[in-house]
Write an enzyme that holds these catalytic residues in place. Structure first.
Site, PDB file in Angstrom:
ATOM      1  N   LYS A 116      19.231  39.187 -57.303  1.00 40.72           N
ATOM      2  CA  LYS A 116      19.271  38.349 -58.509  1.00 40.72           C
ATOM      3  C   LYS A 116      18.757  39.148 -59.688  1.00 40.72           C
ATOM      4  O   LYS A 116      17.906  40.034 -59.520  1.00 40.72           O
ATOM      5  CB  LYS A 116      18.397  37.111 -58.316  1.00 40.72           C
ATOM      6  CG  LYS A 116      18.767  35.959 -59.228  1.00 40.72           C
ATOM      7  CD  LYS A 116      19.977  35.186 -58.714  1.00 40.72           C
ATOM      8  CE  LYS A 116      20.336  34.044 -59.600  1.00 40.72           C
ATOM      9  NZ  LYS A 116      21.408  33.232 -58.994  1.00 40.72           N
TER      10      LYS A 116
HETATM   11  P1  NAD Z   1      24.687  26.735 -67.559  1.00 37.88           P
HETATM   12  O1  NAD Z   1      23.848  27.558 -68.456  1.00 37.88           O
HETATM   13  O2  NAD Z   1      26.169  26.791 -67.695  1.00 37.88           O
HETATM   14  O3  NAD Z   1      24.264  25.184 -67.684  1.00 37.88           O
HETATM   15  C1  NAD Z   1      22.971  24.709 -67.604  1.00 37.88           C
HETATM   16  C2  NAD Z   1      22.961  23.287 -68.149  1.00 37.88           C
HETATM   17  O4  NAD Z   1      21.673  22.720 -67.942  1.00 37.88           O
HETATM   18  C3  NAD Z   1      23.236  23.198 -69.653  1.00 37.88           C
HETATM   19  O5  NAD Z   1      24.025  22.055 -69.901  1.00 37.88           O
HETATM   20  C4  NAD Z   1      21.847  23.006 -70.240  1.00 37.88           C
HETATM   21  O6  NAD Z   1      21.858  22.348 -71.500  1.00 37.88           O
HETATM   22  C5  NAD Z   1      21.243  22.128 -69.165  1.00 37.88           C
HETATM   23  N1  NAD Z   1      19.790  22.050 -69.176  1.00 37.88           N
HETATM   24  C6  NAD Z   1      18.877  23.035 -69.373  1.00 37.88           C
HETATM   25  N2  NAD Z   1      17.641  22.530 -69.287  1.00 37.88           N
HETATM   26  C7  NAD Z   1      17.778  21.211 -69.007  1.00 37.88           C
HETATM   27  C8  NAD Z   1      16.876  20.143 -68.782  1.00 37.88           C
HETATM   28  N3  NAD Z   1      15.557  20.340 -68.814  1.00 37.88           N
HETATM   29  N4  NAD Z   1      17.372  18.899 -68.519  1.00 37.88           N
HETATM   30  C9  NAD Z   1      18.699  18.707 -68.473  1.00 37.88           C
HETATM   31  N5  NAD Z   1      19.605  19.670 -68.664  1.00 37.88           N
HETATM   32  C10 NAD Z   1      19.143  20.905 -68.937  1.00 37.88           C
HETATM   33  O7  NAD Z   1      24.216  27.113 -66.079  1.00 37.88           O
HETATM   34  P2  NAD Z   1      25.021  26.899 -64.715  1.00 37.88           P
HETATM   35  O8  NAD Z   1      25.786  28.136 -64.433  1.00 37.88           O
HETATM   36  O9  NAD Z   1      25.730  25.583 -64.763  1.00 37.88           O
HETATM   37  O10 NAD Z   1      23.821  26.872 -63.670  1.00 37.88           O
HETATM   38  C11 NAD Z   1      23.054  25.694 -63.444  1.00 37.88           C
HETATM   39  C12 NAD Z   1      22.255  25.872 -62.172  1.00 37.88           C
HETATM   40  O11 NAD Z   1      23.142  26.125 -61.079  1.00 37.88           O
HETATM   41  C13 NAD Z   1      21.253  27.042 -62.153  1.00 37.88           C
HETATM   42  O12 NAD Z   1      20.158  26.695 -61.358  1.00 37.88           O
HETATM   43  C14 NAD Z   1      22.033  28.139 -61.452  1.00 37.88           C
HETATM   44  O13 NAD Z   1      21.183  29.101 -60.834  1.00 37.88           O
HETATM   45  C15 NAD Z   1      22.761  27.324 -60.415  1.00 37.88           C
HETATM   46  N6  NAD Z   1      23.947  27.982 -59.877  1.00 37.88           N
HETATM   47  C16 NAD Z   1      24.945  28.387 -60.694  1.00 37.88           C
HETATM   48  C17 NAD Z   1      26.059  29.002 -60.147  1.00 37.88           C
HETATM   49  C18 NAD Z   1      27.232  29.408 -60.982  1.00 37.88           C
HETATM   50  O14 NAD Z   1      28.237  29.838 -60.405  1.00 37.88           O
HETATM   51  N7  NAD Z   1      27.180  29.262 -62.293  1.00 37.88           N
HETATM   52  C19 NAD Z   1      26.129  29.220 -58.753  1.00 37.88           C
HETATM   53  C20 NAD Z   1      25.088  28.774 -57.951  1.00 37.88           C
HETATM   54  C21 NAD Z   1      23.999  28.153 -58.525  1.00 37.88           C
END
Ligand code: NAD
Length: 459
Positions: A116
Site C-alpha cells: 500500500k
Molecule cells: P473516493 O475518494 O473515491 O471516495 C471517498 C468518499 O468518501 C467521498 O465521497 C468522500 O467525500 C467521502 N467521505 C470522506 N470522508 C467522509 C466522512 N467522514 N463521512 C462520509 N463520507 C466521507 O475513495 P474510494 O476509492 O471510493 O474508496 C473508499 C474506500 O474504499 C477506502 O477505504 C478505500 O481504501 C476502499 N477501497 C477502494 C477501492 C477502489 O478500488 N477504489 C478498492 C478497495 C477498497
C-alpha cells in the site's frame, strides 16, 4: 487499527494450531515454534519505504511531501495495493492497509502479495500541475521497488486513473525498454487500463451483499434456521421483504454500490441515504441515485448541500448532518468512506443489523466486537471490497498479453471469482461460532501458512 488486524491473525493462528488436520507433519515443540514464526512473519511488513518528495510549487516555494510505500508480504506474488492521497494518511494506516491486501489476495486466490502507498496531502490544495509533479516524484523516489513483477500500485482514496496514467508514464521514462503496462493498474482504458476497473469495487461490494442474501441465505434457509448461530438468525430476517440501505461515502466505491442497489429496486430495495465528506442526503421513499450522480459529475464529486442545489437538479431529498447517516433506522449500512467510522462513541446508536464494508477497516476493534455480540452481520472488507484488486489482476494479465476483454467478460470473470470465494466461506457461517471476518482470516492465513511451510520459510 493495525492491532485489530494483528489480533485476528493471531486468533486465526490459534485456531489452526488446535486443528490437528492442519499441517499434521508439525507436532510438539516444532509445531509451537512454527506457529510463532508464522505470527512473526504475518504481522510484520517486509519493507516500510518512506521518502520526503521535493516538490516545487507553482508559487515558487519548494516543499517536502511525506510519502510511503509499505510492502507487507509477497508470498503469493508481487506486492499489490493502492496509493492514497489524503491529509490524514500515516505510516501505521498504510501498514495496516498493506496487511489487509495480503489477506484479501489470499482469500480470493489472486496471485499477488500485499502492499500500500500513501502521500500526506490534501489533493484539493494542489493545482493539476503540482499533482502531476507529486505523482512523477513518487515514482522517481520509489522507482527501484515498483515494477510489473515487484510491486504494482493502483488508485485508492484521492487518486484515480489520471494519477495512474501519469505514474505509469514516469515509470516508462525511468525504465526505457522494460515492460511497463503491468507496473500500475487502474489506468485509463486508452492507456492500457481494463474496462470495468473503475466500477469493479462498488459492483463487487453490492454483488457480495446480494449473493449472500438472495442466493446463499435464501437457498439454505431450511438448515440455517435449524441452528442457533446468531448471525444466521439475523440474515434470515432479511429475506423476502423490502430492505432499506444507507451508503456512507459517494466516491468511486460508494456511488457505484448505491447505483447497483438502485438498479435492484424491482426487488423493493431502496437506497434511502448517501453521504460524503460534507453532508447526508436522505429520502425515506428512496433516492434518485442517477440524478445524484448527474449532480456530482458536475460538482467535483460533491453531493448537493442546499435545498436550492437539490431543486436545481429536481432531486427530492432532505439534507442532514454528515454523520447522521450512520445512525439512521435502516436495514443495511454500506461503509464506503474511510477507516474507523464506527467506534465506541457511536456504536450503540447504530440501528442497522447488516453492515457491508466497502471501505477498508471502517469499524474499530471494540466496536466490531460490540456489534458481533449483538448479532449484527458484518460482511468484512477483505471479502466485500476485493472487486478492485480482482479486476486489477485482469488488467495486469491483459497488459502482459496485450489482449483485452470486453466489459461483459470482465464482469463475468469478476463475479465468478467472488462467487467462488463466497461459496467457500459462507457455508462456515452456520457451523461455526466465529463471525464472517474471522472465517475469512482463517481461510487467508491457512493459505499463506501452508505456502510458507511448503517453501521452507518456517525453519
Ligand atoms: P473516493 O475518494 O473515491 O471516495 C471517498 C468518499 O468518501 C467521498 O465521497 C468522500 O467525500 C467521502 N467521505 C470522506 N470522508 C467522509 C466522512 N467522514 N463521512 C462520509 N463520507 C466521507 O475513495 P474510494 O476509492 O471510493 O474508496 C473508499 C474506500 O474504499 C477506502 O477505504 C478505500 O481504501 C476502499 N477501497 C477502494 C477501492 C477502489 O478500488 N477504489 C478498492 C478497495 C477498497
Amino acid at each position: 487499527m493495525e492491532k485489530k488486524t494483528e489480533d485476528i491473525i493471531q486468533q486465526s493462528l490459534n485456531a489452526l494450531l488446535e486443528d490437528e488436520n492442519f499441517l499434521p507433519d508439525l507436532q510438539g515443540d516444532t509445531r509451537q515454534q512454527a506457529f510463532k514464526s508464522l505470527a512473526s512473519i504475518l504481522s510484520t511488513p517486509n519493507h516500510i519505504n518512506k521518502s520526503f518528495l521535493r516538490i516545487a510549487l507553482e508559487n515558487g516555494q519548494v516543499v517536502r511531501v511525506p510519502a510511503f510505500r509499505v510492502q507487507h508480504n509477497n508470498t503469493l506474488g508481487p506486492y499489490k495495493g493502492g496509493i492514497r492521497f489524503h491529509e490524514s494518511v500515516n505510516e501505521d494506516e498504510v501498514s495496516n492497509l498493506a496487511k489487509l491486501m495480503t489477506l484479501k489476495n489470499a482469500l480470493h486466490e489472486v496471485p499477488f502479495g500485499g502492499g500500500k502507498g500513501g502521500v500526506i496531502i490534501k489533493p484539493r490544495d494542489y493545482s493539476t500541475k503540482e499533482l502531476n509533479l507529486i505523482c512523477k516524484k513518487y515514482v522517481q523516489y520509489f522507482s527501484d521497488i515498483i515494477g510489473t513483477d515487484k510491486d504494482i500500485p493502483a488508485p485508492d482514496v484521492g487518486t484515480s486513473e489520471r494519477e495512474m496514467d501519469w505514474m505509469m508514464a514516469e515509470y516508462k521514462t525511468i525504465h526505457p525498454g522494460q515492460p511497463y503496462r503491468g507496473s500500475f493498474t487502474g489506468k485509463s482504458v486508452i492507456n492500457g487500463g481494463s474496462l470495468g476497473r473503475r466500477e469493479a469495487t462498488g459492483k463487487g461490494v453490492y454483488f457480495c451483499y446480494r449473493y449472500m442474501l438472495h442466493n446463499f441465505v435464501k437457498e439454505n434457509q431450511n438448515w440455517l434456521s435449524e441452528g442457533d448461530n446468531i448471525f444466521a438468525k439475523t440474515a434470515l430476517g432479511y429475506i423476502d421483504r423490502p430492505l432499506t440501505m444507507a451508503v456512507q461515502g459517494f466516491g468511486n466505491v460508494g456511488s457505484v454500490a448505491a447505483m447497483e442497489a438502485y438498479k435492484c429496486n424491482h426487488m423493493q430495495n431502496k437506497v434511502v441515504a448517501v453521504s460524503d465528506q460534507n453532508v447526508t442526503v436522505y429520502n425515506s421513499e428512496g433516492l434518485d441515485i442517477p440524478g445524484l450522480l448527474k449532480y456530482t459529475s458536475k460538482h467535483d464529486g460533491d453531493l448537493p448541500t442546499t435545498k436550492d442545489a437539490l431543486e436545481e437538479y429536481d432531486l427530492k431529498a432532505d439534507i442532514l448532518d454528515r454523520d447522521s447517516l450512520l445512525t439512521l433506522e435502516v436495514d443495511t449500512l454500506v461503509l464506503a468512506a474511510l477507516e474507523d467510522q464506527i467506534h465506541m462513541n457511536n456504536v450503540e446508536d447504530i440501528k442497522a443489523n447488516m453492515i457491508v464494508e466497502g471501505a477498508n477497516a471502517p469499524i474499530t476493534e471494540d466496536a466490531d466486537q460490540f456489534l458481533s455480540e449483538k448479532g449484527v452481520v458484518i460482511i468484512p472488507d477483505i471479502l466485500a471490497n476485493a472487486g478492485g484488486v480482482i479486476v486489477s489482476y485482469l488488467e495486469w494479465m491483459q497488459g502482459r498479453e496485450t489482449q483485452f476483454y470486453n466489459e461483459d467478460e470482465i464482469y463475468e470473470l469478476l463475479y465468478d471469482k467472488m462467487q467462488h470465494t463466497l461459496d467457500t466461506i459462507l457455508p462456515q457461517f452456520y457451523g461455526d461460532p466465529f463471525p464472517l471476518r474471522q472465517n475469512c482470516y482463517i481461510h487467508s492465513v491457512t493459505k499463506l501458512s501452508t505456502i510458507l511451510y511448503r517453501q521452507g520459510k518456517l525453519y
